[in-house]
Design an enzyme around this catalytic site. Structure first.
Site, PDB file in Angstrom:
ATOM      1  N   ALA A   1       7.499   8.754  -6.843  1.00  0.00           N
ATOM      2  CA  ALA A   1       6.199   8.554  -6.262  1.00  0.00           C
ATOM      3  C   ALA A   1       5.086   9.145  -7.423  1.00  0.00           C
ATOM      4  CB  ALA A   1       5.963   9.377  -5.041  1.00  0.00           C
ATOM      5  N   GLN A   2       5.707  10.242  -8.074  1.00  0.00           N
ATOM      6  CA  GLN A   2       5.091  10.632  -9.146  1.00  0.00           C
ATOM      7  C   GLN A   2       4.558   9.671 -10.241  1.00  0.00           C
ATOM      8  OE1 GLN A   2       5.561  14.453 -12.207  1.00  0.00           O
ATOM      9  NE2 GLN A   2       7.186  13.882 -10.998  1.00  0.00           N
TER      10      GLN A   2
ATOM     11  N   ASN B   1      -0.976  -5.423   2.793  1.00  0.00           N
ATOM     12  CA  ASN B   1       0.158  -4.649   3.370  1.00  0.00           C
ATOM     13  C   ASN B   1       0.647  -4.841   4.672  1.00  0.00           C
ATOM     14  OD1 ASN B   1       1.855  -2.104   2.238  1.00  0.00           O
ATOM     15  ND2 ASN B   1       0.976  -1.355   4.381  1.00  0.00           N
TER      16      ASN B   1
ATOM     17  N   GLU C   1      18.005  16.079   0.410  1.00  0.00           N
ATOM     18  CA  GLU C   1      16.663  16.446   1.333  1.00  0.00           C
ATOM     19  C   GLU C   1      16.763  16.203   2.555  1.00  0.00           C
ATOM     20  OE1 GLU C   1      12.978  14.761  -0.635  1.00  0.00           O
ATOM     21  OE2 GLU C   1      12.969  16.394  -1.770  1.00  0.00           O
TER      22      GLU C   1
ATOM     23  N   ASP D   1       8.364   1.268  -7.647  1.00  0.00           N
ATOM     24  CA  ASP D   1       9.765   1.063  -7.768  1.00  0.00           C
ATOM     25  C   ASP D   1      10.364  -0.352  -7.916  1.00  0.00           C
ATOM     26  OD1 ASP D   1       9.808   3.691  -6.793  1.00  0.00           O
ATOM     27  OD2 ASP D   1      11.270   3.686  -5.136  1.00  0.00           O
TER      28      ASP D   1
ATOM     29  N   TYR E   1       2.585   4.261  -2.733  1.00  0.00           N
ATOM     30  CA  TYR E   1       2.020   5.126  -3.918  1.00  0.00           C
ATOM     31  C   TYR E   1       1.442   4.228  -4.762  1.00  0.00           C
ATOM     32  CZ  TYR E   1       4.357   8.645  -1.340  1.00  0.00           C
ATOM     33  OH  TYR E   1       4.702   9.774  -0.427  1.00  0.00           O
TER      34      TYR E   1
ATOM     35  N   LYS F   1       6.851  22.606  -3.414  1.00  0.00           N
ATOM     36  CA  LYS F   1       6.985  21.160  -2.895  1.00  0.00           C
ATOM     37  C   LYS F   1       5.858  20.785  -1.935  1.00  0.00           C
ATOM     38  CE  LYS F   1       9.792  17.577  -1.984  1.00  0.00           C
ATOM     39  NZ  LYS F   1       8.900  16.484  -1.707  1.00  0.00           N
TER      40      LYS F   1
ATOM     41  N   ALA G   1       0.912  -1.283   0.104  1.00  0.00           N
ATOM     42  CA  ALA G   1      -0.039   0.026  -0.247  1.00  0.00           C
ATOM     43  C   ALA G   1       0.855   1.238   0.325  1.00  0.00           C
ATOM     44  CB  ALA G   1      -1.026   0.164   1.267  1.00  0.00           C
TER      45      ALA G   1
END
Ligand code: FAD
Ligand code: NAD
Length: 404
Positions: free
Chosen positions: A318-319, A37, A170, A301, A13, A378, A11
């Site tokens: 994720a996009q 999940n 980040e 991924d 993205y 962002k 579970a």
């Protein structure tokens, strides 16, 4: 006719987007859909650097899966997947064995250590919400212990971040803001703290716009962060990391905390299946199915998708995972209805890399952005992901509203 059974694993993205897009477009008697999940919650992997640095609490980066699924259409089972048999069409978990007509594998990423000695044992990886909590607590423990020691070991206050890709940068951005807070909280003079980023490539954020990279490095250096560039980590020990500085030249950096952010791979469970894969990533067919297995889709991924324009894989994001979920939902409906599946075409809007809560760099719709504007974007991207999976109520509950 028997309703088909659709199993969705993971579970994140990709898996959640598949399920949410399925439930939007089907009636309750369309298929038996089960989402499996390991946790009862989804976590925002894209916010894990914040939970790891301690700038967000772990509960802020996760929400209950049941808050976003329609239980009349999708059953949720909390279980850890232990094995996938794509020939026998079954999935084994710690909570029973499930058979399927169609399978969606969305088990996400793991940190890649490239077989470098000691990293698995002595470095942390920003891999999931539990790991993020452990990193935050480990750093706090090091600061707390230093302040109590009679003979102080200053290397406790050194944090090495391996890898200056988006994740490493980040995380450093968050540390830049968090370290002064930690120093205040634990009575540590800030000059005692070292945060060192070690990157193998000759530049930070390899392949990204050089002007934006300069901006990011300048910002992070102004917060006291050091960079060691073109110096790969070659070993990790309980005391720190060894880096390669020249043909025969090495340096050892003593550090109380080593965080490894030098790349990702797919979930190892993929490697134990008979699906062809590279580092647990499956080079998918145009409609996101696994080659040779027309009843198995791969999302996120764990999928490897080639950008034909440059003949290189799209970076796992994720996009893309959320967009793939949308296409896979359509393709599952097509297969059940006996119609044609469609090709997945990514619609990339750009990328924004945060540099802490109040700064960022990015390229959005082909335009470069920096500073408060990029940081605002962002947060909008983060809120959009919540909106896409859980609608406005989830944005109200979990959204980022400290916009400037
Ligand atoms: P994941 O999000 O990893 O989800 C996998 C799910 O499967 C998880 O819920 C996990 O608990 C579950 N699972 C795993 N193993 C099992 C098992 N054995 N049994 C049951 N369940 C299991 N991308 C962007 O586009 N924008 C960003 O700003 C961005 N920022 C990022 C910041 C950080 C710090 C990191 C680490 C990544 C970032 N990414 C970003 C990349 C992005 O997070 C990933 O591409 C994305 O999470 C992939 O989604 P996924 O659904 O494939 O997997
Ligand atoms: P990455 O592969 O993008 O970067 C890893 C970095 O580690 C590279 O710069 C590489 O040269 C370096 N490296 C590799 N081996 C090393 C070694 N031995 N020593 C030192 N450095 C070494 O991985 P990532 O940053 O974890 O990102 C993973 C994916 O998640 C990417 O697709 C990325 O785009 C995505 N992501 C996106 C965002 C965002 O959009 N804001 C944020 C984080 C991650």
């Amino acid at each position: 006719m028997k309703r088909p059974t659709i199993l969705v694993l993971g579970a994140g993205y990709g898996g959640l987007s598949t399920v949410v897009n399925l439930q939007k477009n089907i009636g309750s008697d369309f298929a038996d859909i089960t989402l499996i999940n390991q946790n009862s919650y989804h976590y925002e992997s894209t916010w894990l650097h914040e939970a790891s640095a301690g700038t967000l609490r772990p509960d802020q980066v996760r929400y209950d899966i049941k808050d976003v699924i329609n239980e009349n259409k999708v059953k949720f089972v909390q279980a850890t997947v232990e094995g996938i048999d794509v020939d026998g069409k079954t999935v084994t978990t710690n909570n029973g064995v499930f058979s399927y007509d169609y399978l969606v594998i969305g088990l996400g990423f793991e940190g890649e250590t490239f077989g470098i000695t000691g990293l698995d044992k002595y470095a942390f990886s920003i891999a999931n919400v539990k790991a993020a909590r452990q990193i935050r607590e480990h750093i706090e423990y090091q600061f707390a212990t230093w302040s109590m020691e009679e003979e102080k070991d200053d290397s406790r206050l050194t944090i090495v971040v391996g890898g200056a890709g988006f994740t490493g940068i980040e995380f450093l951005g968050e540390l830049g803001n968090r370290v002064p807070e930690l120093c205040k909280e634990f009575d540590v003079p800030q000059e005692k703290v070292r945060v060192v980023c070690v990157e193998a490539a000759p530049m930070v954020l390899p392949g990204f716009d050089p002007e934006l990279v300069d901006y990011a490095v300048g910002h992070l250096q102004s917060k006291g962060i050091e960079f060691s560039i073109g110096t790969p980590v070659v070993e990790a020990t309980p005391e720190g990391v060894k880096i390669k500085k020249g043909e025969e030249e090495f340096e050892f950096i003593k550090a109380g905390t080593v965080v490894w952010a030098a790349g990702v791979r797919g979930n190892r469970l993929i490697e134990a299946t008979s699906i062809e894969n590279m580092r647990a990533r499956v080079k998918v067919e145009p409609d996101m199915r696994a080659p040779g297995y027309p009843d198995v889709f791969i999302v996120g991924d764990c999928a490897l998708l080639i950008n034909e324009e440059i003949n290189r894989p799209y970076p796992p994001t994720a996009q893309i995972a959320m967009q793939q979920g949308e296409t896979i939902a359509k393709n599952l409906i097509a297969l059940v209805n006996g119609t044609d599946t469609q090709t997945f075409v990514p619609d990339l809007k750009g990328s924004v890399c945060s540099l802490g809560e109040d700064d960022a760099i990015g390229v959005v719709f082909g335009k470069k952005v920096t500073g408060a504007k990029a940081s605002f974007m962002k947060k909008m991207v983060d809120n959009r992901a919540l909106f896409m999976l859980g609608g406005p109520s989830l944005v109200v509950k979990k959204g980022k509203f400290n916009l400037l």
